[in-house]
Every structure is written in C-alpha cells, then in structure tokens.
Design a protein around this motif. Structure first.
Motif, PDB file in Angstrom:
ATOM      1  N   ASN A  94       0.818  -1.216   0.000  1.00  0.00           N
ATOM      2  CA  ASN A  94       0.000   0.000   0.000  1.00  0.00           C
ATOM      3  C   ASN A  94       0.851   1.266   0.000  1.00  0.00           C
ATOM      4  O   ASN A  94       0.515   2.247  -0.676  1.00  0.00           O
ATOM      5  N   TYR A  95       1.960   1.267   0.721  1.00  0.00           N
ATOM      6  CA  TYR A  95       2.799   2.468   0.769  1.00  0.00           C
ATOM      7  C   TYR A  95       3.400   2.770  -0.606  1.00  0.00           C
ATOM      8  O   TYR A  95       3.340   3.908  -1.091  1.00  0.00           O
ATOM      9  N   GLN A  96       3.953   1.747  -1.257  1.00  0.00           N
ATOM     10  CA  GLN A  96       4.557   1.954  -2.566  1.00  0.00           C
ATOM     11  C   GLN A  96       3.519   2.340  -3.617  1.00  0.00           C
ATOM     12  O   GLN A  96       3.775   3.191  -4.475  1.00  0.00           O
ATOM     13  N   LEU A  97       2.352   1.700  -3.543  1.00  0.00           N
ATOM     14  CA  LEU A  97       1.302   2.000  -4.510  1.00  0.00           C
ATOM     15  C   LEU A  97       0.809   3.441  -4.379  1.00  0.00           C
ATOM     16  O   LEU A  97       0.701   4.166  -5.370  1.00  0.00           O
ATOM     17  N   LEU A  98       0.518   3.865  -3.151  1.00  0.00           N
ATOM     18  CA  LEU A  98       0.000   5.220  -2.938  1.00  0.00           C
ATOM     19  C   LEU A  98       1.058   6.271  -3.279  1.00  0.00           C
ATOM     20  O   LEU A  98       0.733   7.339  -3.809  1.00  0.00           O
ATOM     21  N   LYS A  99       2.301   5.968  -2.980  1.00  0.00           N
ATOM     22  CA  LYS A  99       3.377   6.892  -3.321  1.00  0.00           C
ATOM     23  C   LYS A  99       3.504   7.045  -4.834  1.00  0.00           C
ATOM     24  O   LYS A  99       3.817   8.142  -5.337  1.00  0.00           O
ATOM     25  N   SER A 100       3.210   5.983  -5.564  1.00  0.00           N
ATOM     26  CA  SER A 100       3.325   6.011  -7.028  1.00  0.00           C
ATOM     27  C   SER A 100       2.175   6.766  -7.697  1.00  0.00           C
ATOM     28  O   SER A 100       2.196   6.969  -8.911  1.00  0.00           O
ATOM     29  N   PHE A 101       1.166   7.186  -6.929  1.00  0.00           N
ATOM     30  CA  PHE A 101       0.105   8.021  -7.494  1.00  0.00           C
ATOM     31  C   PHE A 101       0.678   9.345  -8.003  1.00  0.00           C
ATOM     32  O   PHE A 101       0.059  10.005  -8.848  1.00  0.00           O
ATOM     33  N   ALA A 102       1.830   9.739  -7.478  1.00  0.00           N
ATOM     34  CA  ALA A 102       2.477  10.991  -7.886  1.00  0.00           C
ATOM     35  C   ALA A 102       3.726  10.745  -8.723  1.00  0.00           C
ATOM     36  O   ALA A 102       4.565  11.631  -8.870  1.00  0.00           O
ATOM     37  N   ASP A 103       3.865   9.553  -9.271  1.00  0.00           N
ATOM     38  CA  ASP A 103       5.045   9.220 -10.072  1.00  0.00           C
ATOM     39  C   ASP A 103       5.103  10.093 -11.330  1.00  0.00           C
ATOM     40  O   ASP A 103       4.051  10.455 -11.893  1.00  0.00           O
ATOM     41  N   PRO A 104       6.284  10.462 -11.801  1.00  0.00           N
ATOM     42  CA  PRO A 104       6.393  11.278 -13.025  1.00  0.00           C
ATOM     43  C   PRO A 104       5.801  10.608 -14.258  1.00  0.00           C
ATOM     44  O   PRO A 104       5.357  11.295 -15.184  1.00  0.00           O
ATOM     45  N   SER A 105       5.769   9.269 -14.287  1.00  0.00           N
ATOM     46  CA  SER A 105       5.235   8.563 -15.449  1.00  0.00           C
ATOM     47  C   SER A 105       3.717   8.427 -15.360  1.00  0.00           C
ATOM     48  O   SER A 105       3.180   7.891 -14.382  1.00  0.00           O
ATOM     49  N   GLU A 106       3.033   8.895 -16.387  1.00  0.00           N
ATOM     50  CA  GLU A 106       1.571   8.798 -16.417  1.00  0.00           C
ATOM     51  C   GLU A 106       1.110   7.350 -16.402  1.00  0.00           C
ATOM     52  O   GLU A 106       0.127   7.007 -15.736  1.00  0.00           O
ATOM     53  N   GLN A 107       1.817   6.477 -17.121  1.00  0.00           N
ATOM     54  CA  GLN A 107       1.428   5.072 -17.194  1.00  0.00           C
ATOM     55  C   GLN A 107       1.539   4.387 -15.840  1.00  0.00           C
ATOM     56  O   GLN A 107       0.671   3.592 -15.448  1.00  0.00           O
ATOM     57  N   ILE A 108       2.570   4.716 -15.095  1.00  0.00           N
ATOM     58  CA  ILE A 108       2.736   4.132 -13.756  1.00  0.00           C
ATOM     59  C   ILE A 108       1.647   4.649 -12.823  1.00  0.00           C
ATOM     60  O   ILE A 108       1.072   3.874 -12.033  1.00  0.00           O
ATOM     61  N   ARG A 109       1.350   5.930 -12.894  1.00  0.00           N
ATOM     62  CA  ARG A 109       0.277   6.485 -12.045  1.00  0.00           C
ATOM     63  C   ARG A 109      -1.044   5.780 -12.340  1.00  0.00           C
ATOM     64  O   ARG A 109      -1.770   5.369 -11.427  1.00  0.00           O
ATOM     65  N   GLU A 110      -1.358   5.635 -13.602  1.00  0.00           N
ATOM     66  CA  GLU A 110      -2.616   4.994 -13.995  1.00  0.00           C
ATOM     67  C   GLU A 110      -2.670   3.546 -13.516  1.00  0.00           C
ATOM     68  O   GLU A 110      -3.680   3.100 -12.938  1.00  0.00           O
ATOM     69  N   ASN A 111      -1.580   2.800 -13.737  1.00  0.00           N
ATOM     70  CA  ASN A 111      -1.553   1.394 -13.334  1.00  0.00           C
ATOM     71  C   ASN A 111      -1.667   1.225 -11.829  1.00  0.00           C
ATOM     72  O   ASN A 111      -2.383   0.354 -11.330  1.00  0.00           O
ATOM     73  N   CYS A 112      -0.958   2.059 -11.080  1.00  0.00           N
ATOM     74  CA  CYS A 112      -0.971   1.937  -9.612  1.00  0.00           C
ATOM     75  C   CYS A 112      -2.341   2.297  -9.041  1.00  0.00           C
ATOM     76  O   CYS A 112      -2.786   1.693  -8.054  1.00  0.00           O
ATOM     77  N   ILE A 113      -3.007   3.272  -9.636  1.00  0.00           N
ATOM     78  CA  ILE A 113      -4.366   3.613  -9.201  1.00  0.00           C
ATOM     79  C   ILE A 113      -5.305   2.438  -9.450  1.00  0.00           C
ATOM     80  O   ILE A 113      -6.114   2.061  -8.586  1.00  0.00           O
TER      81      ILE A 113
END
Length: 354
Positions: free
Chosen positions: A39-58
């Motif tokens: 959960n910590y890594q996933l929520l932190k990745s909501f603000a990742d510079p990569s749009e694809q990573i943000r979308e996937n993690c959400i």
C-alpha cells in the motif's frame, strides 16, 4: 529503477485481472495480503512522473481495495492521497482567510484552475476509484472522512474534461444513494454549486448527467438546503441583501432553469421536464418550491417538440390531481402556489377536452 516499477505495476495488474478467485471473492486473502505489503509503494506512485505508472498503480489499488473487508485500515491513507492528487484541500481557495472575510459564493460556474494531476486519463481513474470507495464503504466507514470525500467529488465535478465530469456526475448520484441525507445533508448546497459547470457544458451528455445527479442530490437537502439550491438555479437573490462587492464590480445572475428549458437538444429539454415533474411529485419539500418550478413546467407546453409538450401536459395533469387529493378543502385554506397549481390542472384538462 523506472523499468522495475513499470514492470511490477503491469505484472500486479495482470495477475489481479486474470485471477478468477480474486474477482469472485471480495474478502480474498490474496488481495488483502497484497495491499498490506504494497500500500505504501502504490500510494506513493500516485504521484510518479510517469503517467502510465500512475494509472496502473491507481487501478491496482482500486482493485485490491474493492476486494477487502477491513477497509477502515487503509481509508485514512487512501483518502489523504486522493485529496492531495486532486488538490481538494481547499477547492474555493479561501481556507487561509478568517470566516468573517469569506466572500459570498459566486453564482457563476466554477472550473478548477490548479490541477495537481495533469493527465485527463489519470483523473478519470481517480474518479473511478472514488466511486469504488463510496460503493464499498458503509456510511459509518466514511463518516469521519465525509468532508474530504465531498471535496474530492466537487473538484472532479469542476474538472475541465467532459468525460471526467460525466463520471463525476454518476459518482454524485451513487453517493446520494449510498450515503444519503444523513451524511450529505450539510453539503447539498456546495455540491449543487459544483454541478453548475456540467449543467452549462457544451456537451449534451454532460448536461444530462448533471441533471440526473441534481435530481438525486435534492433528496439529500430537503427542508433546509434545497431552498438556496433552487435560488441558485433560478438566479434569485434577495433585493434587500446586496454583497459589498457589487458596488465596485459588475455581478452576474444566471438562470440555469431558463437555459435548460431553451436547450438546443431535445433530449436535454425532455429530461429537464421529466425532472421538474419528479420534483413536484416526489420531493418531500415540494410545496416549498412550487412557485419556482411551475413556470418552467408550463413552458414545456409550448415546446417545439410535440412529445415534450405531451410530457409536460401529462405531468401537470398528474400534479393537479395529486394536489386536489392532498388538499381536499376549500380554496380559502390553500396556499397561493397550491391554488396556482390546481388552476393549471383545470386549464390543462379543459385544453385536453378541446
């Protein structure tokens, strides 16, 4: 590192989508275990510079969250992350001011100017996630976070993207059904102000979605907050109460009902007439709004579309019959709006006979 994060996100998402057991069973041990570990890594990745990573993690977090029972464990972290990504801490931008200095809310549609999340696709995913939170959690689960949830919803309603607005309107309707008057009573007016933007959207599907959301919202603010909502929608302002700002700059008053009754799209006008009829028949505080709704319902009789004319006629006839049953007393005991409605029904019946 970037490649590792992207690969991990893809693999987790694919494993979740492909797992029949995980999809069938909401209280899946695997989903709960994965969320507790990541959960910590996933929520932190909501603000990742990569749009694809943000979308996937959400999407991953959303799928995991919708399949667990102990939602209260993760709600504080998820709501906080959503609020930060949507910039929903202070939608009006006035929290830094003392309460006595808060300006009178504008009657004009408001659009979010400062967006933390630049991607329309990701904002749409955040809206989907918010819908799952509202659907999966009980009202008691969300009671402590209701203001944050409402602020996130308001920001999405004022989103510049039409598809996100439509989705947010559907989420609003879902919130009204699931959370009800108990939690949304004091937020009715604020949500209604956020619906003004989709109500005047250039896209007819957005306007229809906003009308449907408004219809559900009015059942949450009965007997208190519906009155200011109808004042906003009809452009009414007490002539004895003039904001100080109006002495120094031009002010706008917009009649949203007038815009809807003259809408270019037949589907929007039809939905508007049906909505007016529903409010006049089913709203618990309908008698408080007869004077504001009736003129627009009558206008439906003069619509260019014959089907809309018939819908308005049938609605007026049904409303008149309902009022006659409710108020089976002499006219001297009836309020002016009620007399007005009964007279309209009589006129409508006479027109039908001719």
């Amino acid at each position: 590192f970037f490649f590792f994060k992207q690969k991990t996100a893809y693999e987790m998402l694919r494993s979740l989508v492909g797992s029949e057991m995980c999809i069938r069973d909401r209280d899946n041990d695997r989903a709960s275990h994965l969320l507790s570990l990541n959960n910590y890594q996933l929520l932190k990745s909501f603000a990742d510079p990569s749009e694809q990573i943000r979308e996937n993690c959400i999407q991953i977090t959303q799928k995991l969250f919708s399949r667990i029972e102990n939602v209260r464990t993760y709600l504080p972290f998820i709501i906080s992350t959503l609020k930060e990504r949507l910039n929903a801490d202070d939608p009006e931008g006035i929290s830094h001011l003392p309460e006595v200095m808060h300006p009178t809310p504008s009657q004009k549609p408001q659009v979010m100017q400062k967006l933390n999340e630049s991607s329309e696709v990701v904002r749409y995913c955040l809206c989907d996630f918010l819908n799952d939170i509202i659907t999966c959690c009980s009202p008691e689960d969300l009671r402590f976070f209701i203001e944050d949830v409402v602020n996130c919803l308001r920001v999405l309603l004022m989103d510049p993207d039409a598809s996100t607005q439509i989705n947010a309107c559907k989420v609003t309707s879902e919130a009204c059904r699931n959370l009800g008057q108990d939690l949304l009573f004091h937020f009715t007016e604020k949500i209604a102000r956020s619906l003004l933007l989709p109500l005047v959207s250039k896209k007819s599907k957005v306007r229809q979605a906003a009308l449907e959301a408004l219809s559900r919202l009015l059942y949450c603010g009965v007997y208190k907050y519906n009155v200011p909502v109808f004042e906003i929608l009809t452009g009414f302002r007490d002539p004895n109460m003039v904001p100080l700002r109006d002495f120094f700059e031009y002010s706008y008053r917009i009649n949203y009902f007038a815009l809807l009754i003259n809408d270019d799209k037949v589907s929007v006008r039809e939905l508007f007439i049906r909505s007016l009829a529903e409010w006049m028949i089913y709203l618990p505080d309908r008698h408080d709004h007869e004077g504001r709704i009736t003129p627009y319902l009558i206008s439906g009789l003069y619509d260019k579309n014959e089907e809309i004319q018939q819908i308005a006629f049938d609605a007026i006839e049904e409303i008149g019959g309902l009022i006659e049953k409710e108020k089976a007393v002499s006219y001297t005991h009836l309020t002016l709006p009620t007399i007005y409605s009964v007279q309209i029904s009589v006129v409508a019946v006479s027109l039908k006979k001719k």
